[in-house]
Design an enzyme around this catalytic site. Structure first.
Site, PDB file in Angstrom:
ATOM      1  N   GLU A  28      -0.516   4.820  -0.506  1.00  0.00           N
ATOM      2  CA  GLU A  28      -1.296   6.043  -0.767  1.00  0.00           C
ATOM      3  C   GLU A  28      -0.419   7.259  -0.569  1.00  0.00           C
ATOM      4  OE1 GLU A  28      -4.807   5.864   1.656  1.00  0.00           O
ATOM      5  OE2 GLU A  28      -5.772   4.449   0.310  1.00  0.00           O
TER       6      GLU A  28
ATOM      7  N   TYR B 102       0.855  -1.201   0.000  1.00  0.00           N
ATOM      8  CA  TYR B 102       0.000   0.000   0.000  1.00  0.00           C
ATOM      9  C   TYR B 102       0.881   1.237   0.000  1.00  0.00           C
ATOM     10  CZ  TYR B 102      -5.041  -0.109   0.233  1.00  0.00           C
ATOM     11  OH  TYR B 102      -6.355  -0.163  -0.109  1.00  0.00           O
TER      12      TYR B 102
ATOM     13  N   ASP C 180      -6.129  13.635 -25.193  1.00  0.00           N
ATOM     14  CA  ASP C 180      -6.126  12.240 -24.754  1.00  0.00           C
ATOM     15  C   ASP C 180      -5.450  11.437 -25.866  1.00  0.00           C
ATOM     16  OD1 ASP C 180      -6.644   9.580 -24.244  1.00  0.00           O
ATOM     17  OD2 ASP C 180      -8.717   9.899 -23.623  1.00  0.00           O
TER      18      ASP C 180
ATOM     19  N   LYS D   6      -1.564   0.584 -25.069  1.00  0.00           N
ATOM     20  CA  LYS D   6      -1.930   0.474 -26.494  1.00  0.00           C
ATOM     21  C   LYS D   6      -0.635   0.530 -27.313  1.00  0.00           C
ATOM     22  CE  LYS D   6      -6.612   2.125 -25.762  1.00  0.00           C
ATOM     23  NZ  LYS D   6      -6.845   2.940 -24.581  1.00  0.00           N
TER      24      LYS D   6
ATOM     25  N   THR E 170      -3.386   6.135 -22.001  1.00  0.00           N
ATOM     26  CA  THR E 170      -3.252   4.809 -21.416  1.00  0.00           C
ATOM     27  C   THR E 170      -1.821   4.374 -21.693  1.00  0.00           C
ATOM     28  OG1 THR E 170      -4.038   3.836 -23.474  1.00  0.00           O
ATOM     29  CG2 THR E 170      -5.658   4.108 -21.719  1.00  0.00           C
TER      30      THR E 170
HETATM   31  N1  DSN Z   1     -11.650   0.691 -25.174  1.00  0.00           N
HETATM   32  C1  DSN Z   1     -10.602   1.490 -25.779  1.00  0.00           C
HETATM   33  C2  DSN Z   1     -10.555   1.290 -27.243  1.00  0.00           C
HETATM   34  O1  DSN Z   1     -10.797   0.186 -27.675  1.00  0.00           O
HETATM   35  O2  DSN Z   1     -10.263   2.205 -27.982  1.00  0.00           O
HETATM   36  C3  DSN Z   1     -10.745   2.879 -25.416  1.00  0.00           C
HETATM   37  O3  DSN Z   1     -10.987   2.975 -24.066  1.00  0.00           O
END
Ligand code: DSN
Length: 423
Positions: free
Chosen positions: A49, A47, A192, A221, A218
């Site tokens: 935090e 943990y 984003d 990807k 994210t």
């Molecule tokens: N679910 C993602 C996508 O497939 O683009 C975006 O959050």
């Protein structure tokens, strides 16, 4: 303790599915062994935090070093001044940014989900559309962004935040133009970059850090890290209109963002995932990652031209990044049928709305295809031509399951030749 056969058999089955199939979901990728090891490490027990040097628990000396390393590597990779690596996902990163910058009911201007945007950019079924007053821009008939139109909407509606970025847009973004629009109305500009962040880190696409106030992404990807999110600021600044945290004195955006992640919207950070993010950032700082990113784009461009040769309608007619959208109306197949029949052939894509779609989001008229995962396995342009042939053969035999099964056999044999992660 006895092995949990139920779960580990399922994990093994999923492993086999990944090895045998063609993974074309544009938002997926395959990580390196080191990224997997970090995610599965003892750091999951801790943990922590708070932030490095300011935690609410003892024993954080080592995870402090882990998190600091992740932050430093991300700063170097994206050339930014501030990074928060704690968001558990891209959606949580966006939620934290909005919590830091907006009051409930404030107006936000995002890219329409049905044209390629994202749920967290103002969709009525998402917190962003429930808590904030969301309005949208979309694509023109040619499938491109129309910046004059975005400017007209912004000048008329005066949103407090403009959001750029997409889940299914095949062109690059003009961040400079968007910043000019934001400056005219005193709005914050959020980029984003969840989908193209690996390509941006490789300097193959425009750099949002120069023009956007805040960047979210994210990490799983095109960036090829563990599932997770991240927030960045190119150059720290004072939030011009935050009311909630103001208490007399404006706070820096980095302070507001940190507070909005923890304690604002999350509890303990996932230090095992943060360690894996650090590993992925190190991999992305290696010149071989740039070669990988170039191949991702080359593969996507090859697939687009092969689809066009076979008379498929590719939205906007080209791609500049890792993905493409195919409008299947001219082939008389809907997106759901295409997704299902391709899955029967072990080719995984997702159904996707296309601009000016006439079907519901559960059916859709198109499919989205991306090359990050197959490129990680080492597929090149020639291999991508073969994949398009497999796809076409299946889509022209929607009602002939015997033929689809034959193609699936060929797909499995073809894919088993490739490793899961080609360095
Ligand atoms: N679910 C993602 C996508 O497939 O683009 C975006 O959050």
């Amino acid at each position: 303790m006895n092995l949990d056969k139920e779960i580990f058999n399922l994990i093994e089955k999923e492993n086999t599915r990944q090895i045998n199939g063609v993974e074309l979901i544009a938002s997926e990728n395959f990580v390196s062994e080191q990224v997997k090891q970090a995610v599965g490490s003892c750091l999951t027990n801790k943990y922590a935090e708070g932030y490095p040097g300011k935690r609410y628990y003892g024993g954080c000396e080592i995870v402090d070093e882990v998190e600091t390393l992740a932050i430093d590597r991300a700063k170097k990779l994206f050339g930014v001044e501030y990074v928060n690596v704690q968001p558990h996902s891209g959606s949580q990163a966006n939620a934290a940014v909005m919590l830091a910058c907006l009051n409930a009911g404030d107006k936000i201007l995002g890219f329409d989900l049905s044209h390629g945007g994202h749920l967290t950019h103002g969709s009525p079924v998402n917190f962003s559309g429930i808590l904030y007053n969301a309005i949208f821009y979309g694509l023109n008939k040619e499938g491109n962004l129309d910046y004059d139109n975005i400017e007209n909407i912004a000048l008329k509606e005066k949103p407090k935040m403009i959001i750029c970025g997409a889940s299914a847009y095949t062109k690059d973004w003009d961040y400079e133009r968007l910043r000019n629009i934001a400056d005219k109305i005193g709005a914050l500009l959020l980029a984003d970059i969840s989908h193209p962040s690996g390509l941006i880190a490789s300097k193959l696409l425009n750099d949002p850090a120069k023009f956007c106030h805040i960047i979210t992404t994210t990490t799983h990807k095109t960036l090829r890290g563990p599932r997770g999110g991240m927030i960045m600021v190119g150059k720290d600044f004072e939030n011009p209109f935050n009311q909630k945290f103001k208490s007399g004195k404006l706070k820096s955006m980095s302070t507001l963002l940190n507070s909005a992640v923890f304690p604002g919207s999350q509890g303990g950070p996932l230090e095992h995932v943060i360690a894996a993010k650090a590993v992925a950032f190190k991999e992305a700082l290696d010149s071989r990652f740039v070669d990988y990113s170039k191949q991702v784009i080359a593969n996507a461009k090859t697939m687009v031209s092969e689809f066009i040769k076979l008379d498929y309608n590719v939205v906007s007619g080209e791609t500049m990044n890792h993905c493409m959208l195919i409008d299947l109306r001219s082939k008389n197949i809907n997106g759901k049928t295409a997704e299902d029949i391709l899955q029967a052939g072990d080719i995984t894509v997702n159904k996707n709305m296309v601009p000016f779609d006439t079907e519901s989001p559960f059916i859709t008229s198109g499919i989205r295809i991306g090359t990050p995962a197959i490129t990680t396995r080492g597929l090149n342009e020639n291999n991508c031509k073969k994949i398009v042939q497999f796809i076409d053969e299946i889509l022209t035999n929607v009602n002939n399951l015997d033929r689809v099964n034959e193609v699936k056999f060929d797909v499995n044999n073809y894919m088993r030749k490739f490793p899961m992660f080609k360095v």
